[in-house]
Motif scaffolding. Structure first.
Motif, PDB file in Angstrom:
ATOM      1  N   ILE A  65     -57.372  -2.402 -70.259  1.00  0.00           N
ATOM      2  CA  ILE A  65     -56.632  -2.870 -69.207  1.00  0.00           C
ATOM      3  C   ILE A  65     -56.666  -2.884 -67.739  1.00  0.00           C
ATOM      4  CG2 ILE A  65     -54.080  -1.958 -68.292  1.00  0.00           C
ATOM      5  CD1 ILE A  65     -53.333  -1.311 -71.128  1.00  0.00           C
ATOM      6  N   LEU A  66     -57.748  -1.949 -67.573  1.00  0.00           N
ATOM      7  CA  LEU A  66     -58.104  -1.689 -66.087  1.00  0.00           C
ATOM      8  C   LEU A  66     -59.433  -2.630 -65.674  1.00  0.00           C
ATOM      9  CD1 LEU A  66     -58.468   2.372 -66.034  1.00  0.00           C
ATOM     10  CD2 LEU A  66     -56.734   0.975 -65.131  1.00  0.00           C
ATOM     11  N   SER A  67     -59.783  -2.977 -66.643  1.00  0.00           N
ATOM     12  CA  SER A  67     -61.132  -3.956 -66.354  1.00  0.00           C
ATOM     13  C   SER A  67     -60.513  -5.379 -66.160  1.00  0.00           C
ATOM     14  CB  SER A  67     -62.218  -3.869 -67.376  1.00  0.00           C
ATOM     15  OG  SER A  67     -61.671  -4.413 -68.673  1.00  0.00           O
ATOM     16  N   HIS A  68     -59.468  -5.764 -66.688  1.00  0.00           N
ATOM     17  CA  HIS A  68     -58.861  -7.230 -66.633  1.00  0.00           C
ATOM     18  C   HIS A  68     -57.862  -7.047 -65.690  1.00  0.00           C
ATOM     19  CE1 HIS A  68     -57.089 -10.541 -69.030  1.00  0.00           C
ATOM     20  NE2 HIS A  68     -58.040 -11.141 -68.374  1.00  0.00           N
ATOM     21  N   PRO A  69     -58.239  -8.098 -64.569  1.00  0.00           N
ATOM     22  CA  PRO A  69     -57.642  -8.082 -63.419  1.00  0.00           C
ATOM     23  C   PRO A  69     -55.984  -8.291 -63.683  1.00  0.00           C
ATOM     24  CG  PRO A  69     -59.382  -9.152 -62.892  1.00  0.00           C
ATOM     25  CD  PRO A  69     -59.538  -8.636 -64.328  1.00  0.00           C
ATOM     26  N   PRO A  70     -55.673  -9.462 -64.394  1.00  0.00           N
ATOM     27  CA  PRO A  70     -54.027  -9.615 -64.681  1.00  0.00           C
ATOM     28  C   PRO A  70     -53.517  -8.544 -65.448  1.00  0.00           C
ATOM     29  CG  PRO A  70     -55.404 -11.497 -65.461  1.00  0.00           C
ATOM     30  CD  PRO A  70     -56.261 -10.511 -65.027  1.00  0.00           C
ATOM     31  N   SER A  71     -54.169  -7.798 -66.520  1.00  0.00           N
ATOM     32  CA  SER A  71     -53.440  -6.773 -67.221  1.00  0.00           C
ATOM     33  C   SER A  71     -53.364  -5.509 -66.139  1.00  0.00           C
ATOM     34  CB  SER A  71     -54.443  -6.218 -68.251  1.00  0.00           C
ATOM     35  OG  SER A  71     -54.316  -7.323 -69.375  1.00  0.00           O
ATOM     36  N   ARG A  72     -54.419  -5.150 -65.298  1.00  0.00           N
ATOM     37  CA  ARG A  72     -54.474  -4.284 -64.297  1.00  0.00           C
ATOM     38  C   ARG A  72     -53.230  -4.497 -63.481  1.00  0.00           C
ATOM     39  NH1 ARG A  72     -59.365  -4.638 -62.615  1.00  0.00           N
ATOM     40  NH2 ARG A  72     -58.989  -5.642 -60.902  1.00  0.00           N
ATOM     41  N   ARG A  73     -52.925  -5.698 -62.922  1.00  0.00           N
ATOM     42  CA  ARG A  73     -51.765  -5.705 -61.936  1.00  0.00           C
ATOM     43  C   ARG A  73     -50.470  -5.482 -62.692  1.00  0.00           C
ATOM     44  NH1 ARG A  73     -55.206 -10.032 -59.831  1.00  0.00           N
ATOM     45  NH2 ARG A  73     -54.394 -11.554 -61.400  1.00  0.00           N
TER      46      ARG A  73
END
Length: 642
Positions: free
Chosen positions: A148-156
């Motif tokens: 989640i933290l490494s993937h920009p859309p999921s992180r947002r």
């Protein structure tokens, strides 16, 4: 290494319970059926019921715990899913949650998964007493959080909840057994993941800073500001208290764990990005959610997306460390409130870890990394507010020292925060040790630090009776005196110019009465057979070089004034006398001035962190909101899940 006791079914606690002659075997009731269906449902075609199982499980887990607070964790597990089925049920549930969090699919469903996990973790105030978390340790979701933290859309969308969840899981029985989340977090070296975590933390702290600034500006332009202009600033302290914003200990704990456990995360502190709040992006209207005391709901994802824009030469750059320093300058202003006191202490602990790290010191002192850091300063009657535009660009260590000086100057009060002062002086000492070791000549206004330290000594002496009833003030006095000894003994290796070293002697001579009074106080107490004899004696011995400087130069200054018939010498005339008489000055070499005890959490801070995590757990549980997810959106998304 401690091992958890495993029973025949692999449960981490079966041996202890069966050993007492207790056996858990009964037919599954409604609770077990619900948990079992939740464990299997999400991974096997959740369909339109995806939202239902998440909310139902949370309500069920909370309800069972609330109604059975005095019941042991083992009995709670037996009520929820049955002792003999617990391992399989939790394995299925954790695998389902893991696959949903890692899959490309409904963002709302991922949000429900994270909220379910947060509900599971925070169902008890003391998370280390939450026995069901043993299964979360065995069936790790660490990799899903990292994804989640490494993937920009999921992180947002989910970065905030993921970071808070990780911070809480890291603190489960961290002093009693091997916590796999601690081990895994300590060895993460993926740049995208670490940067993602840093962006989430920076965004949350920046949002706090923005809210504070907005309230401050609103307050200054309001009725109270007009009233203050009429009657003066006699109520300025009360005005300041009214603009305080609730602290965010959950995200601060996440920053601490990252800095403390993972040396690779230190590089993230210096990663540049556009200053948050200066970069604007089109924002679509979003439904407002009620404010929560400890920032337990993530701020708008638009703020997170703004920090990932390409850098612009006309935009002031920032980084996580700058954002953190600004945050610290706000929460450390008022330590009377318990939450802010805890936040201020944690800020100083984080700065302690940073000040001990070799790589962190390298970029803190790097002349090629200059920033304009606008720290918040406590309103005080005797000083004007500094204009933001006049701030120079300097190495980041200057901002750290400014923050420490600001704390020293503004917290000399009746309810003296001794522990925070000790940590503050330790941070300064560790920075000086690095400068001495690497011969870094920092261009800093050292006089401000020297003046603050001398004023602190004067405060300790003038409030000796009151403070000694609560604190050992000689520990702090010794640390302050030894900072001056550091400058006297090694200042020629790290002060920027020879004139800076001269100014040090000038300040000591100018304020000689304060040092004389300190010597008289510690000499009096060290010659008595009281409880402070040993502590005061150490200060007496530490003052030897300061007293040598005063006793050497004062007669020569008086002689110079008499010969030249001058009643009051100027600073330049005193400096002239100092420079002319260095050769005849004899100082004693003091050992150990550039040595310090490294920070250790388990031995000294365990009680603090247990209480802090308890407070965070309570507030996360209280503010965990499922209603922020639109039912219309949920139904629309879940209707398409196969």
């Amino acid at each position: 290494m401690k091992r958890r006791a495993l029973g025949p079914c692999g449960t981490p606690w079966a041996r202890g319970r069966v050993g007492r002659g207790r056996e858990y075997r009964r037919e599954p009731g409604a609770a077990e059926a619900s948990v079992a269906s939740g464990a299997s449902g999400p991974g096997n075609g959740a369909g339109g019921g995806g939202g239902a199982w998440g909310s139902t499980l949370c309500a069920l887990i909370r309800g069972v715990h609330q109604k059975n607070k005095s019941t042991s964790g083992f009995d709670i597990i037996n009520m929820l899913m049955g002792f003999d089925k617990a391992e399989l049920c939790m394995k299925n549930l954790m695998e389902s949650l893991d696959s949903l969090l890692c899959a490309e699919g409904s963002e709302s469903l991922k949000s429900l998964c994270l909220k379910l996990l947060l509900c599971l973790v925070t169902v008890t105030d003391n998370i280390s007493q939450n026995t069901i978390l043993e299964y979360v340790m065995i069936n790790s979701i660490f990799e899903a959080i990292l994804q989640i933290l490494s993937h920009p859309p999921s992180r947002r969308e989910h970065g905030y909840d993921a970071v808070v969840l990780l911070a809480l899981l890291v603190n489960y029985r961290k002093y009693e057994s091997v916590n796999p989340y601690i081990v895994k977090l300590s060895i993460v070296d993926d740049e995208a993941t670490l940067n993602g975590m840093g962006l989430v933390i920076a965004q949350a702290l920046s949002e706090y800073n923005r809210q504070y600034k907005d309230k401050e500006e609103e307050h200054q332009s309001g009725f109270f500001s007009a009233l203050t202009n009429m009657v003066g600033s006699m109520f300025i302290a009360d005005a300041h208290e009214k603009i305080s914003v609730q602290t965010n200990e959950a995200i601060l704990l996440a920053l601490y764990e990252a800095v403390h456990l993972n040396r690779n995360f230190i590089t993230v502190l210096a990663q540049s990005h556009p200053e948050m709040g200066l970069v604007t992006t089109p924002v679509s209207p979003a439904p407002t959610a009620p404010a929560t005391p400890l920032g337990t709901t993530p701020p708008s994802s638009d703020v997170i997306s703004s920090v990932e824009l390409p850098l612009d030469a006309d935009v002031q750059t920032s980084n996580l460390l700058i954002t953190f320093l600004k945050y610290s300058s706000i929460v450390m202003q008022d330590t009377k409130d318990e939450h802010r006191l805890h936040s201020g202490k944690l800020c100083l602990i984080i700065l302690t870890c940073i000040a001990e790290d070799q790589y962190a010191n390298a970029f803190l002192h790097d002349d090629n990394m200059n920033f304009r850091v606008n720290l918040h300063r406590m309103p005080m009657r005797h000083r004007k507010k500094a204009a933001d535009k006049n701030l120079p660009c300097r190495p980041l260590v200057c901002a750290v020292l400014d923050l420490m000086v600001e704390f020293i100057v503004t917290h000399m009060m009746k309810e003296f925060p001794m522990d925070l002062y000790v940590r503050c002086i330790q941070v300064v000492h560790k920075l000086l040790c690095y400068q001495k070791k690497c011969r870094v000549r920092l261009h800093y206004t050292w006089r401000e630090l020297w003046s603050a330290l001398i004023n602190l000594l004067k405060f300790l002496m003038s409030n000796e009776t009151v403070l000694l009833a609560k604190h050992n003030i000689f520990t702090l006095a010794l640390m302050i005196v030894n900072l001056f000894n550091m400058f006297i003994t090694y200042g020629d290796t790290f002060l920027p110019t020879p004139s800076s070293y001269d100014e040090l002697y000038y300040e000591i001579i100018r304020m000689h009465q304060s040092f004389d009074n300190l010597y008289s106080m510690v000499l009096r107490l060290s010659t008595n057979a009281g409880q402070w004899k040993e502590a005061a004696s150490k200060v007496t011995h530490a003052l030897v070089n300061i007293r040598a400087i005063i006793n050497h130069f004062n007669p020569k200054i008086e002689s110079y004034a008499a010969v030249n018939h001058i009643s009051q010498l100027s600073e330049e005339q005193v400096l002239e006398v100092v420079r002319a008489n260095y050769d005849t000055l004899t100082l004693k070499l003091q050992d150990g001035l550039d040595q310090y005890e490294r920070y250790s959490e388990q031995h000294k801070e365990a009680a603090f962190f247990k209480e802090l995590v308890r407070s965070i757990s309570t507030n996360v549980r209280r503010n965990l909101a499922f209603h922020t997810l639109s039912q219309e959106v949920l139904l629309k998304e879940f209707s398409t899940i196969s």
